[in-house]
Structures are given as C-alpha cells and as structure tokens.
Enzyme design. Structure first.
Site, mmCIF file in Angstrom:
data_model
loop_
_atom_site.group_PDB
_atom_site.id
_atom_site.type_symbol
_atom_site.label_atom_id
_atom_site.label_comp_id
_atom_site.label_asym_id
_atom_site.label_seq_id
_atom_site.Cartn_x
_atom_site.Cartn_y
_atom_site.Cartn_z
ATOM 1 N N LYS A 141 0.149 6.910 10.528
ATOM 2 C CA LYS A 141 -0.974 7.031 9.603
ATOM 3 C C LYS A 141 -1.010 8.417 8.960
ATOM 4 O O LYS A 141 -1.345 8.561 7.777
ATOM 5 C CB LYS A 141 -2.292 6.755 10.321
ATOM 6 N N LYS A 188 3.844 -3.872 2.059
ATOM 7 C CA LYS A 188 2.701 -4.527 2.687
ATOM 8 C C LYS A 188 1.451 -4.280 1.861
ATOM 9 O O LYS A 188 1.201 -3.157 1.413
ATOM 10 C CB LYS A 188 2.499 -3.995 4.114
ATOM 11 N N LYS A 227 -4.767 -1.077 0.891
ATOM 12 C CA LYS A 227 -5.593 -0.257 0.014
ATOM 13 C C LYS A 227 -4.934 1.097 -0.231
ATOM 14 O O LYS A 227 -5.055 1.664 -1.310
ATOM 15 C CB LYS A 227 -6.979 -0.073 0.639
#
Length: 329
Positions: free
Chosen positions: A116, A197, A200
């Site tokens: 992340k 994928k 957002k």
C-alpha cells in the site's frame, strides 16, 4: 433477525465511490449470504482515516454514498444489520485492548503494509494508525464472533492475523473468541478500464453511481488486446480485459460469438465493447433506479443506520463485557 443461523460479518471503507469491482467482488456475495446467514455489514469510517487522515472532507459524503450503493445493490436492512463503525464505540475499545497484546512483528510482516505504501506514494503512510489497522480490523471482526468473513484472496493474511490474535487472547486470559473462517468471493479480481485491477487509486473504475452515458463512454476507452492495432487484425480474447467483462456479464452465446469472431477479425473492438456495454447497463439499471429512490428519501437512510447501529451495539457490548471479565478489568 434470528440467532440460530451462523453469523457473517464484513465491512468496507468509505474512501471513495463504489464501483463494479465492489459490486462483483463483495456486494453480490453479501446479497446471497443474507439469504442463509445472520449478517452484519458495517461502514468502516475509522479505517478510512488510515490513508485519508490528512483530508477528511469527503468521508461523510462517501459514507452516505456507500450506504446508498449497498441498499441499491440489494443489501436488505430487514435481513441484515447495517451500521457505521464509529457509531459503536466498542470497536475502538477492543482495538485498544488488542493493541496491548499484539507483537509489533506481526504487524510488520503484513504483506499489504509495504504494498500500500508503494501504491499510494503521494501520502505519508508511516503512521501508527496505518501500521496498526489490522488490529482495528481484528477488533471489528471478533467483536461480533462471526462464523465466516467474506474476503478476497488478497485479504486472507489479514484474516489469519485476526485468528492469531484471537488465539493469543484466549491463551493469555480465557477462551472468549472463536476463530472465524473465510468465505471467498466469486470474483476476487475485476479489471478496470486500463487493464489493471479496478481500483479507486488507479482511477480506472466504472462507478455504481455513474450514469449510463458515462458508463458507455468509459467502456469505449477501455484497453483491449494490445497486439490488435487495426480493425482487420485478428485478436486474442484471452488477453483482452473487455472479454473478461463478457465472461462476467454476457450470456454464453454472446461469449462464444465474441471469442470466435475476435480471433478471425469478424468483429471489431468497437462492436465488441458495445455488446458488453449493453449487458452492463442492463445489470446496472435496477441499481440506478433504487439509488434515485434512496436519494429522494434521506430520512429512511438515517433510520436504517440508527436501527442497525443500535442492534450492532447490543452484540458488541455483550462481547466487550466478556473481554473485560476475562482480563479482570
């Protein structure tokens, strides 16, 4: 609501508008589960702070939009408990208690921690909240003692950490928490308009709130087989993200037609995209209609949240009392 059925719990962060990936990867699964299980579905608004703490201006908006999308997609508040995480303070209390007993090494080995950070480089994620969000996630889950947690394969390490934390608590004090099992989603990965994928973070989504013209326009620009440069070039559906959409939304005869005609250049990418766009619009039309109704009835949404949060708090309070008794605090 009955208590004889097995229990399911899941949640989502209100970090943006929901998209087709959320519908196929989670909401369709939730909708089916509520037919058989006692379901608890919550909006994880505190979790949204783990990556959006510097700008919280749209979290309330996204909470409301997320709830509208859930209900429009078929989550039934008469059969499922729908609530907001921050409306049940026991989540924060159990998170605090768990944070006292979890080894730091368990958090540092979390595979998505560094992933992340690489994915969202524009934000400073070197915070305690981001490192420790799996602890809050474990509290969210274990507070309701679910039998199953619907997850994608990428979330399995998080669920395993939850089970490890349950075992650690039970061994340190006394058995309070059962170990929840995973319930894998049918579509763990839905591709976005750029072939990655749908996310957002990538800006490649088809949102549930997008009107029909926007959906069709986004599909027109969707990437296809990169080797198919001209209309008369034969294509390879196996490497085409649009064909992945056909396999999800189109009936078998259309899938077979596209698979055959793409390979022989009998159909072009524009026509292929229109075929799948028609199917996606057909799938989303009832959701759009339900969204309009919910938007026109804001008080109804507030009542659903208040009722669901009250029911969730009753369960959470009972679990926390067991925790405090076990810890002698």
């Amino acid at each position: 609501m009955t208590t004889s059925r097995k229990r399911v719990l899941s949640g989502m962060q209100p970090s943006g508008l929901l998209h087709l990936g959320n519908l196929l990867g989670a909401l369709d699964n939730w909708k089916a589960l509520q037919e058989q299980y006692e379901c608890y579905f919550f909006v994880a608004d505190w979790h949204a702070l783990s990556t959006n703490y510097a700008d919280t201006s749209r979290i309330r908006e996204f909470v409301r939009e997320l709830l509208i999308d859930w209900l429009a997609a078929g989550i039934d508040p008469k059969r499922s408990t729908v609530f907001i995480q921050s409306h049940v303070p026991e989540h924060a209390i159990l998170h605090l208690l768990f944070s006292m007993i979890i080894p730091i090494s368990w958090l540092e080995r979390n595979p998505t921690y560094k992933e992340k950070q690489e994915e969202i480089k524009e934000r400073d994620l070197s915070t305690y909240g981001f490192l420790g969000y799996p602890v809050l996630q474990a509290a969210d889950i274990l507070l309701y003692k679910p039998d199953y947690v619907p997850v994608g394969k990428d979330q399995l390490p998080h669920l395993e950490l939850t089970r490890e934390l349950a075992r650690r608590f039970n061994s340190l004090y006394k058995p309070v928490f059962p170990e929840p099992m995973e319930h894998l989603t049918r579509f763990p990965k839905v591709l976005g308009t750029d072939g990655r994928k749908m996310s957002k973070s990538y800006g490649n989504t088809i949102n549930l709130s997008d009107p029909e013209p926007v959906v069709r326009q986004k599909l027109k620009t969707m990437v296809t087989d990169p080797a198919r440069v001209r209309r008369h070039d034969p294509g390879n559906p196996d490497v085409c993200p649009v064909f992945d959409f056909h396999k999800i939304f189109s009936p078998p005869p259309v899938i077979d037609q596209v698979n055959r005609e793409c390979r022989t250049a009998a159909i072009g990418c524009i026509d292929c995209k229109k075929l799948v766009a028609d199917r996606i619009v057909e799938r989303m039309a009832p959701i759009w209609e339900a969204r309009r109704t919910l938007i026109d009835r804001p008080n109804q949404l507030d009542e659903i949240v208040q009722d669901g949060s009250r029911r969730a708090a009753d369960v959470a309070h009972q679990t926390l009392e067991e925790v405090k008794e076990a810890m002698k605090i």
